[in-house]
Design a protein around this motif. Structure first.
Motif, short mmCIF file in Angstrom:
data_model
loop_
_atom_site.label_atom_id
_atom_site.label_comp_id
_atom_site.label_asym_id
_atom_site.label_seq_id
_atom_site.Cartn_x
_atom_site.Cartn_y
_atom_site.Cartn_z
N TYR A 69 32.12 67.81 73.71
CA TYR A 69 33.46 68.34 73.38
C TYR A 69 33.36 69.75 72.80
O TYR A 69 34.18 70.61 73.10
N LEU A 70 32.33 69.97 71.97
CA LEU A 70 32.17 71.27 71.31
C LEU A 70 31.48 72.30 72.21
O LEU A 70 31.43 73.48 71.86
N GLY A 71 30.93 71.86 73.34
CA GLY A 71 30.27 72.79 74.25
C GLY A 71 28.88 73.18 73.80
O GLY A 71 28.43 74.30 74.06
N ILE A 72 28.18 72.26 73.12
CA ILE A 72 26.82 72.51 72.66
C ILE A 72 25.94 71.31 73.04
O ILE A 72 26.45 70.29 73.48
N ASN A 116 31.99 80.20 65.76
CA ASN A 116 30.67 79.72 66.16
C ASN A 116 30.66 78.20 66.19
O ASN A 116 31.64 77.54 65.80
N ALA A 117 29.56 77.63 66.65
CA ALA A 117 29.48 76.18 66.85
C ALA A 117 29.66 75.41 65.55
O ALA A 117 30.31 74.36 65.52
N GLU A 118 29.10 75.90 64.45
CA GLU A 118 29.24 75.20 63.18
C GLU A 118 30.70 75.19 62.71
O GLU A 118 31.19 74.18 62.21
N GLN A 119 31.39 76.29 62.88
CA GLN A 119 32.81 76.34 62.51
C GLN A 119 33.63 75.37 63.37
O GLN A 119 34.51 74.67 62.87
N PHE A 137 21.43 70.67 69.23
CA PHE A 137 22.00 71.72 68.39
C PHE A 137 23.01 71.12 67.41
O PHE A 137 23.09 71.53 66.26
N LEU A 138 23.76 70.11 67.85
CA LEU A 138 24.69 69.42 66.96
C LEU A 138 23.94 68.76 65.81
O LEU A 138 24.37 68.83 64.66
N SER A 139 22.80 68.12 66.09
CA SER A 139 21.99 67.50 65.04
C SER A 139 21.54 68.54 64.02
O SER A 139 21.56 68.30 62.81
N LYS A 140 21.15 69.71 64.51
CA LYS A 140 20.73 70.79 63.62
C LYS A 140 21.89 71.25 62.74
O LYS A 140 21.73 71.45 61.53
N ILE A 141 23.09 71.38 63.33
CA ILE A 141 24.27 71.78 62.56
C ILE A 141 24.56 70.74 61.49
O ILE A 141 24.81 71.08 60.32
N ARG A 142 24.52 69.46 61.86
CA ARG A 142 24.80 68.39 60.88
C ARG A 142 23.81 68.42 59.73
O ARG A 142 24.18 68.25 58.57
N ASN A 180 22.18 71.04 58.59
CA ASN A 180 22.51 72.20 57.78
C ASN A 180 23.71 71.94 56.87
O ASN A 180 23.71 72.33 55.71
N VAL A 181 24.72 71.27 57.43
CA VAL A 181 25.93 70.97 56.66
C VAL A 181 25.59 70.02 55.52
O VAL A 181 26.02 70.22 54.37
N ILE A 182 24.81 68.98 55.80
CA ILE A 182 24.43 68.00 54.78
C ILE A 182 23.60 68.68 53.69
O ILE A 182 23.82 68.47 52.50
N LYS A 183 22.66 69.53 54.10
CA LYS A 183 21.81 70.26 53.13
C LYS A 183 22.66 71.14 52.22
O LYS A 183 22.49 71.17 51.02
#
Length: 193
Positions: A172-175, A145-148, A179-184, A186-189
């Motif tokens: 590069y990730l195809g998103i 998935n995108a986060e991985q 959505f990348l900001s949301k992933i970041r 989530n990762v930081i949280k």
């Protein structure tokens, strides 16, 4: 010096080989947002990045950009299909930062391959490594998935993830950048707990 050191990582060159290489490369300074290849041009050079950062990408009919590769210090960038077959490229190669590059054209590269087999071996290993990188990326795109994919990118290219804007990493990730900001976030949280 950086290029010679780069080759030493694959196979050390003797003085004759170093001299032959040095007299067959061209050094250029490139401005931010300057192209070294544009769509429909033929790629005439393998480009070694001494300093700076480049992206290789394509643009679809809607104007959406898709990053295929980044190249920073001590890396090569080239549209190999266009270079080898003298075909018009479907890609762009653009400087993301002010850069210094070294370029070698096909006749000079073939001369080195023919007269100094170490160069052919070194380029074969470099191309094999890029192929493995591309293969791994393709596997990630179909199985993760995108986060991985984002986590892999950050772990594999920590320097790039700090130098690139969100829009470039997202492409590069195809998103989308959103959505990348949301992933970041989530990762930081998650990392806080």
């Amino acid at each position: 010096d950086k290029l010679l050191y780069h080759f030493d990582n694959f196979i050390p060159l003797n003085e004759v080989e170093k001299n032959e290489l040095s007299c067959r490369i061209i050094e250029k300074s490139i401005k931010k947002k300057q192209f070294i290849l544009q769509k429909n041009d033929v790629c005439f050079f393998y480009t070694f990045v001494v300093s700076g950062l480049f992206k290789m990408y394509t643009v679809d009919q809607n104007g959406t950009e898709y990053n295929l590769q980044f190249a920073s210090e001590n890396e090569w960038i080239c549209d190999i299909n266009s270079f080898h077959f003298k075909k018009n490229s479907h890609l762009y190669i653009e400087a993301i930062e002010p850069s210094v590059i070294l370029q070698i054209d096909k006749p000079n590269l073939l001369y080195l391959f023919t007269h100094f087999p170490k160069f052919e071996r070194a380029f074969r290993v470099m191309i094999e490594n890029k192929y493995i990188e591309l293969e791994n990326r393709l596997l990630q795109n179909i199985s993760q998935n995108a986060e991985q994919r984002y986590n892999f990118f950050v772990n594999e290219y920590p320097d790039l993830s700090n130098r690139l804007p969100n829009t470039q990493v997202a492409s590069y990730l195809g998103i989308t950048p959103e959505f990348l900001s949301k992933i970041r976030k989530n990762v930081i949280k998650r990392d806080k707990y």
